[in-house]
Design an enzyme around this catalytic site. Structure first.
Site, PDB file in Angstrom:
ATOM      1  N   SER A 117       2.678   6.134   1.786  1.00 52.73           N
ATOM      2  CA  SER A 117       1.584   5.731   0.897  1.00 52.73           C
ATOM      3  C   SER A 117       0.283   5.616   1.665  1.00 52.73           C
ATOM      4  O   SER A 117       0.278   5.268   2.854  1.00 52.73           O
ATOM      5  CB  SER A 117       1.906   4.376   0.253  1.00 52.73           C
ATOM      6  OG  SER A 117       0.788   3.855  -0.428  1.00 52.73           O
ATOM      7  N   TYR A 141       3.528  -4.314   0.675  1.00 54.59           N
ATOM      8  CA  TYR A 141       3.912  -2.954   0.328  1.00 54.59           C
ATOM      9  C   TYR A 141       3.392  -1.960   1.369  1.00 54.59           C
ATOM     10  O   TYR A 141       4.145  -1.134   1.893  1.00 54.59           O
ATOM     11  CB  TYR A 141       3.380  -2.581  -1.057  1.00 54.59           C
ATOM     12  CG  TYR A 141       3.515  -1.113  -1.372  1.00 54.59           C
ATOM     13  CD1 TYR A 141       4.763  -0.552  -1.633  1.00 54.59           C
ATOM     14  CD2 TYR A 141       2.402  -0.268  -1.390  1.00 54.59           C
ATOM     15  CE1 TYR A 141       4.900   0.803  -1.906  1.00 54.59           C
ATOM     16  CE2 TYR A 141       2.529   1.082  -1.663  1.00 54.59           C
ATOM     17  CZ  TYR A 141       3.777   1.613  -1.919  1.00 54.59           C
ATOM     18  OH  TYR A 141       3.918   2.958  -2.182  1.00 54.59           O
ATOM     19  N   LYS A 145       5.607   0.348   4.126  1.00 52.38           N
ATOM     20  CA  LYS A 145       5.550   1.804   4.251  1.00 52.38           C
ATOM     21  C   LYS A 145       5.200   2.224   5.677  1.00 52.38           C
ATOM     22  O   LYS A 145       5.731   3.214   6.196  1.00 52.38           O
ATOM     23  CB  LYS A 145       4.539   2.380   3.259  1.00 52.38           C
ATOM     24  CG  LYS A 145       5.022   2.378   1.821  1.00 52.38           C
ATOM     25  CD  LYS A 145       6.226   3.288   1.640  1.00 52.38           C
ATOM     26  CE  LYS A 145       6.640   3.441   0.201  1.00 52.38           C
ATOM     27  NZ  LYS A 145       7.796   4.335   0.030  1.00 52.38           N
TER      28      LYS A 145
END
Length: 326
Positions: A117, A141, A145
């Site tokens: 991402s 998040y 990643k």
């Protein structure tokens, strides 16, 4: 030999499954259906309902289906929610990736494309994000990643002299939109396109969070990339891995110039035929003026390109959303 798509019953994963099949690479799907839909998996594609956290199940799937590589899409993808659920985010995205890599090592599978991402960059203060831009994720998040990319890197180093040295790459992207198949659509409760579509269907006026950014029209600017283009890039990466061609550790799937939220809203009104003037709302904390990535490196190696105009992105997404409830 086949390719395993973890999260292959989700919005992005299901498009990758279709792109693999079209390229002559038989897909296999592993998905726990926490956010995916069994109906998104095409007829004839092997589907295993299971969790990436179950190492025995992942390894069994790899062996049973003669898998030559993994496209790892499964994970918890809600950056905002991850702030409130960091432990769940790390379990799904970090431990899940570790388990997949461990199962691959046990099964002798040595190719992986990781769905990363652009959240790994956080809020960079540069006009155009490149692969070398500093990584400063602003949410659990984004952190998860980035750790996933580190796991691939470290496993690649650790297995370099083994019988099955890991070949890998990570693909980073921002806002994935549209549809390449009317039976597959974005069901996220957090993404801009489905939020606007639902508002229009319910007769509500869509909102813009912040109209005073330092951009030409006052609304923030992001990369919006079509899901079918994203799927093709994953397949190109898979093909590059198995043919032994040189491949970078990571690629940004960026548009190079971006679109503003107001441009998206204007296209929504035009394409849907539902005229509206979006309501102004306060900025969301931490939202930068502009984040746009270069896709030059991916264009060189993965035939990455923007094949859809903003109107085509909106139209394909709108038609798929309508078909789902026809």
């Amino acid at each position: 030999m086949s390719w395993l798509v973890t999260g292959g019953a989700g919005y992005i994963g299901a498009h990758i499954v279709r792109a693999l099949a079209a390229a002559g690479l038989p897909p296999v799907v592993l998905d726990d259906l926490s956010s995916g839909h069994a109906s998104f998996v095409p007829d004839g594609v092997p589907f295993i309902e299971g969790s990436i956290l179950d190492e025995a199940s992942v390894e069994e799937t790899l062996r049973a289906h003669d898998v030559q590589g993994v496209i790892h899409v499964a994970g918890f993808k809600y950056a905002g929610v991850s702030v409130k659920r960091p432990l769940h985010t790390y379990a799904q995205n970090v431990e899940g990736t570790r388990v997949v890599l461990a199962a691959m090592e046990s099964a002798g599978v040595a190719n992986i494309v990781f769905s990363s991402s652009a959240a790994v960059f956080g809020t960079p203060d540069v006009a155009l994000v490149t692969e070398d831009t500093a990584k400063a994720p602003a949410s659990p998040y984004g952190e998860s990643k980035l750790i996933g990319e580190w796991l691939l890197r470290d496993q690649g180093i650790a297995t370099a002299e083994s019988e099955h040295p890991l070949r890998h790459t990570s693909l980073r992207y921002f806002n994935v939109v549209g549809s390449g198949d009317p039976s597959v659509y974005d069901t996220s409760p957090h993404n801009l396109f489905p939020l606007v579509f639902e508002a229009l269907i319910e007769g509500r006026t869509p909102r813009i969070n912040g109209e005073d950014y330092a951009t030409p029209d006052g609304t923030n600017v992001r990369d919006y990339v079509h899901v079918a283009d994203i799927a093709l890039a994953h397949v190109a990466a898979a093909q590059r891995l198995v043919t032994g061609k040189r491949i970078e550790a990571a690629y940004n799937l960026g548009s190079g110039d971006g679109l503003s939220v107001r441009q998206i809203m204007d296209a929504m009104a035009s394409v849907t035929g539902i005229p509206f003037i979006p309501e102004g709302a306060p900025r969301r904390p931490g939202d930068p003026d502009r984040i746009v990535a270069s896709g030059a490196l991916a264009a060189r190696d993965l035939d990455w390109k923007m094949r859809y105009s903003v109107d085509e992105m909106v139209r394909s997404g709108w038609e798929a959303r309508q078909a789902a409830y026809a």
